[in-house]
Design a protein around this motif. Sequence first.
Motif, mmCIF file in Angstrom:
data_model
loop_
_atom_site.group_PDB
_atom_site.id
_atom_site.type_symbol
_atom_site.label_atom_id
_atom_site.label_comp_id
_atom_site.label_asym_id
_atom_site.label_seq_id
_atom_site.Cartn_x
_atom_site.Cartn_y
_atom_site.Cartn_z
ATOM 1 N N MET A 1 0.805 -1.218 0.000
ATOM 2 C CA MET A 1 0.000 0.000 0.000
ATOM 3 C C MET A 1 0.843 1.274 0.000
ATOM 4 N N LYS A 2 2.159 1.166 0.070
ATOM 5 C CA LYS A 2 2.970 2.370 0.263
ATOM 6 C C LYS A 2 2.779 3.403 -0.844
ATOM 7 N N TRP A 3 2.805 2.961 -2.110
ATOM 8 C CA TRP A 3 2.668 3.938 -3.189
ATOM 9 C C TRP A 3 1.322 4.650 -3.108
ATOM 10 N N PHE A 4 0.274 3.922 -2.695
ATOM 11 C CA PHE A 4 -1.071 4.484 -2.593
ATOM 12 C C PHE A 4 -1.117 5.543 -1.496
ATOM 13 N N ARG A 5 -0.496 5.245 -0.364
ATOM 14 C CA ARG A 5 -0.480 6.202 0.751
ATOM 15 C C ARG A 5 0.340 7.436 0.425
ATOM 16 N N ASP A 6 1.404 7.252 -0.317
ATOM 17 C CA ASP A 6 2.242 8.394 -0.696
ATOM 18 C C ASP A 6 1.573 9.258 -1.764
ATOM 19 N N ALA A 7 0.777 8.638 -2.642
ATOM 20 C CA ALA A 7 0.243 9.340 -3.820
ATOM 21 C C ALA A 7 -0.774 10.407 -3.447
ATOM 22 N N ARG A 8 -1.779 10.034 -2.689
ATOM 23 C CA ARG A 8 -2.834 10.918 -2.188
ATOM 24 C C ARG A 8 -3.768 11.489 -3.254
ATOM 25 N N TYR A 9 -3.344 11.530 -4.533
ATOM 26 C CA TYR A 9 -4.123 12.245 -5.550
ATOM 27 C C TYR A 9 -3.996 11.509 -6.875
ATOM 28 N N GLY A 10 -5.135 11.122 -7.453
ATOM 29 C CA GLY A 10 -5.102 10.374 -8.697
ATOM 30 C C GLY A 10 -6.119 10.877 -9.700
ATOM 31 N N MET A 11 -5.954 10.444 -10.953
ATOM 32 C CA MET A 11 -6.871 10.794 -12.040
ATOM 33 C C MET A 11 -7.731 9.596 -12.392
ATOM 34 N N PHE A 12 -9.036 9.794 -12.410
ATOM 35 C CA PHE A 12 -10.007 8.817 -12.870
ATOM 36 C C PHE A 12 -10.389 9.213 -14.301
ATOM 37 N N ILE A 13 -10.463 8.260 -15.216
ATOM 38 C CA ILE A 13 -10.890 8.555 -16.589
ATOM 39 C C ILE A 13 -12.024 7.620 -16.963
ATOM 40 N N HIS A 14 -13.208 8.188 -17.183
ATOM 41 C CA HIS A 14 -14.360 7.447 -17.692
ATOM 42 C C HIS A 14 -14.483 7.728 -19.184
ATOM 43 N N TRP A 15 -14.263 6.695 -19.992
ATOM 44 C CA TRP A 15 -14.306 6.868 -21.445
ATOM 45 C C TRP A 15 -14.804 5.594 -22.084
ATOM 46 N N THR B 1 0.583 11.601 6.654
ATOM 47 C CA THR B 1 -0.026 10.526 7.421
ATOM 48 C C THR B 1 -0.950 11.099 8.483
ATOM 49 N N LEU B 2 -1.637 10.187 9.157
ATOM 50 C CA LEU B 2 -2.595 10.583 10.182
ATOM 51 C C LEU B 2 -1.873 11.169 11.396
ATOM 52 N N TYR B 3 -2.464 12.191 11.983
ATOM 53 C CA TYR B 3 -1.916 12.810 13.191
ATOM 54 C C TYR B 3 -3.010 12.832 14.256
ATOM 55 N N PRO B 4 -2.669 13.060 15.525
ATOM 56 C CA PRO B 4 -3.717 13.131 16.556
ATOM 57 C C PRO B 4 -4.729 14.231 16.216
ATOM 58 N N THR B 5 -5.986 13.863 16.193
ATOM 59 C CA THR B 5 -7.029 14.772 15.744
ATOM 60 C C THR B 5 -7.454 15.726 16.852
#
Length: 414
Positions: free
Chosen positions: A1-15, A312-316
């Motif tokens: 999951m590391k790349w997913f956690r680092d990425a935070r922002y992605g492009m969805f393409i519906h075509w 990453t998550l911090y104390p809320t």
Amino acid sequence: MKWFRDARYGMFIHWGLYAIPAGTYQGVEYPFGSEWIMKNARIPLAEYKKYAKQFNPTSFSAKDWVRLAVEAGMKYLVFTAKHHDGFAMYHSECADYNIVDATPFGRDVVRELAEECKKQGVVFCLYYSQYQDWEHPNGYGNDWDRDAIKKDFPIYFEQRVKPQIRELLTQYGPIGLLWFDTPYDMEIEYCRELVEYVHALQPACIINGRIGYYLGDYRQMGDNSIPAATFSCDWETPMTLNDTWGYKDYDQNFKSPADVIKMLVNVVSKNGNLLLNVGPDALGNIPEKSVEILREVGKWLKVNGESVYGTTLYPTLPYELDWGKFTYKDHKMYMHVFQWPITPYEILVYGFKTKVKKAYLLSDPKKMPLPVAQTFEIARDQHRLRVRLPEQQIDPIDTVVVLELDGEPEVYNT
């Protein structure tokens, strides 16, 4: 999951073929996503298949699409290999209802995108509709051409789903994640078998939450839904840039760059990822308005990306912040200031206990220190942190202040 956690922002393409009617059938504009027009307008399969003979997106450029994702600051790309209409946007050997065999275009879009993502350093991912298929006689969803009661789902699962998943996971290199959708009443044994099948073919491939029954590798929020709560688990919100997923020529209700930046920060501050959608037209053009918005967000991320990627998550804190949001990484708290304070131009945070060694603007290459004061009032058992800001707002959307901490952040939740 590391790349997913680092990425935070992605492009969805519906075509897909639905880009041709673009939300309108026989003169009627249909609400909701244009990719659902076959079902919403109850278009007979024989009629809908005629769109394939018209599909010739001569403007399509995988290089340009992926470059836009890079310019926008997006780290992964999820493309609709097969949506609910059952049309494959790649060369499928198990069904000739695909972009290579059924259209004059005759090119494998998934292959071209996979190659470009590899060249440009974007994690390539695929969307696949595992339960709904309005073309296959035993796929779920088409109740206007065929009797829904007489469908034999195991036949569809063995003849279409598993063979196409094998194609997608064996012919296009590493796939970062498979994005399943609308599991509805799909029985758990098929969902579990599909998870095991994917991981047998590509053990590192992530599976999203819409596989159903909490079998995915991360939690999936509803469309366009940002939770009020903060979650310690991995999660993702899919978001439209206007009001639809697929292309609608009359939908101009686009979010502004400021909207997108604030949504992204809101999601990331709660430990999530934002998957933001674009819907190219029938010629393969991503709408110019979408391009303008994404590039503006990309400019902001070029300066402030440190406060988004890999956080990453911090104390809320036990209350809402009226000025913005916090993100956290590597003993640094990032104050995302949406609302600039009036005189005395300072932000007051209650309950923040960890010592702040230094504060500065992320956009300041010299890292000139900002005044910081930390106090504790014994009578009210209350920690206070004050950060003094310049009189003028630095960024009209989101000015990021870095707080370098003396250790892990600690919040006193009385």
